[in-house]
Design an enzyme around this catalytic site. Sequence first.
Site, PDB file in Angstrom:
ATOM      1  N   ASN A  34       0.821  -1.213   0.000  1.00 33.51           N
ATOM      2  CA  ASN A  34       0.000   0.000   0.000  1.00 33.51           C
ATOM      3  C   ASN A  34       0.856   1.265   0.000  1.00 33.51           C
ATOM      4  OD1 ASN A  34       0.960   0.122   2.618  1.00 33.51           O
ATOM      5  ND2 ASN A  34      -1.054   0.271   3.600  1.00 33.51           N
ATOM      6  N   GLY A  38       6.618   1.416   2.154  1.00 36.06           N
ATOM      7  CA  GLY A  38       7.321   0.965   0.964  1.00 36.06           C
ATOM      8  C   GLY A  38       7.412   2.074  -0.071  1.00 36.06           C
ATOM      9  N   ASN A  99      -6.488 -12.468   6.313  1.00 36.22           N
ATOM     10  CA  ASN A  99      -6.749 -12.416   4.871  1.00 36.22           C
ATOM     11  C   ASN A  99      -5.750 -13.260   4.078  1.00 36.22           C
ATOM     12  OD1 ASN A  99      -9.027 -10.733   5.008  1.00 36.22           O
ATOM     13  ND2 ASN A  99      -7.764  -8.890   5.088  1.00 36.22           N
ATOM     14  N   GLY A 102      -6.503 -16.887   4.696  1.00 39.26           N
ATOM     15  CA  GLY A 102      -7.692 -17.250   3.940  1.00 39.26           C
ATOM     16  C   GLY A 102      -7.376 -17.499   2.479  1.00 39.26           C
ATOM     17  N   LYS A 105      -5.625 -20.792   2.281  1.00 42.81           N
ATOM     18  CA  LYS A 105      -6.589 -21.888   2.447  1.00 42.81           C
ATOM     19  C   LYS A 105      -7.332 -22.164   1.136  1.00 42.81           C
ATOM     20  CE  LYS A 105     -10.705 -23.152   5.140  1.00 42.81           C
ATOM     21  NZ  LYS A 105     -11.725 -22.671   6.092  1.00 42.81           N
ATOM     22  N   ARG A 106      -7.717 -21.104   0.444  1.00 44.36           N
ATOM     23  CA  ARG A 106      -8.477 -21.275  -0.799  1.00 44.36           C
ATOM     24  C   ARG A 106      -7.625 -21.837  -1.928  1.00 44.36           C
ATOM     25  NH1 ARG A 106      -9.200 -18.630  -5.381  1.00 44.36           N
ATOM     26  NH2 ARG A 106      -7.969 -16.813  -4.746  1.00 44.36           N
ATOM     27  N   ALA A 114       6.557 -13.346   8.079  1.00 46.71           N
ATOM     28  CA  ALA A 114       7.702 -12.597   8.595  1.00 46.71           C
ATOM     29  C   ALA A 114       7.343 -12.085   9.986  1.00 46.71           C
ATOM     30  CB  ALA A 114       8.044 -11.450   7.661  1.00 46.71           C
ATOM     31  N   TYR A 145       2.825  -3.274  17.617  1.00 48.91           N
ATOM     32  CA  TYR A 145       3.683  -4.101  16.757  1.00 48.91           C
ATOM     33  C   TYR A 145       3.985  -5.444  17.418  1.00 48.91           C
ATOM     34  CZ  TYR A 145       7.613  -5.386  13.729  1.00 48.91           C
ATOM     35  OH  TYR A 145       8.445  -6.033  12.854  1.00 48.91           O
TER      36      TYR A 145
END
Length: 313
Positions: A34, A38, A99, A102, A105-106, A114, A145
């Site tokens: 996002n 970064g 997320n 998930g 898993k899919r 990390a 954190y």
Amino acid sequence: MQKKVLVTGGAGFLGSHLCDRLVESGHDVICVDNLFTGSKRNIEHLLGMTNFEFLRHDVTFPLYLEVDEIYNLACPASPIHYQYDPVQTLKTSVHGAINILGLAKRTGAKVFQASTSEVYGDPTVHPQPESYWGNVNPIGVRSCYDEGKRCAETLFFDYHRQHQIRVKVARIFNTYGPRMHPADGRVVSNFIVQALRNEPITIYGDGSQTRSFCFVDDLVDGFLAMMASHDELVGPINLGNPYEFTMLELASLVISVTGSGSELGYQPLPQDDPRQRQPNISLANRELGWAPSIALEDGLERTVRYFRSVLSR
């Protein structure tokens, strides 16, 4: 074998170096970031590659991709950045882990988390083995954190036990190298920038607190070895350099490498700042055949060259 690999936080310091290595190895790499900490500058040399793509996305929202492997590096990692918006930091670690797991898993993807040496808090065991549960303040200014990463580890292990997700959890100790943010507030970047500007080098407390410093290339070697290891090796596993230095020793070395005329300036110790931090890497050495090989002085010289170019822009 060519794989489709997702790297979250891929435009960050560590993530961009990991993307470099994965692209060089011929994998199809999807870099998700996002751009809170970064930077596109870290990955601009990859943008024209046919096996690299960048997606601006926040991992606190679900991702719908088809991938074989996932490296979850998305989270601000320096105190200045993760304390700027502590609620979002916690969401990035916790919602982001949910997320990403998930997605794994899919798709059936293998997924690397990390994690961080901050899960050990201000340790009462030294050096820190993976079996140590830590000494963490759950309500302090660093807790967003520290506890976020601890909760993410819990989620990874519960998804592994409950849903048989193939997970890898690595606890990263202090790492440095090119592409660190000049204003991230971490000790190596702080000292180098101050030394190159001939400003006083900030020492918190009396400078006797210790850290161990791993060069980024060594750490990426550890990431790749962990991901390539057999599925039964879940972790957590410490990745870091076991050689310990005081802040005064680091400052002296930075002054030497930069040729700076900087003096030392002392400030009070921040809240919950660990007094000692040193990894026990016997597990990584035994199971992965991994140990860092780049000496601190050599790594600092390469990092200083990078910061000289950044500060001259």
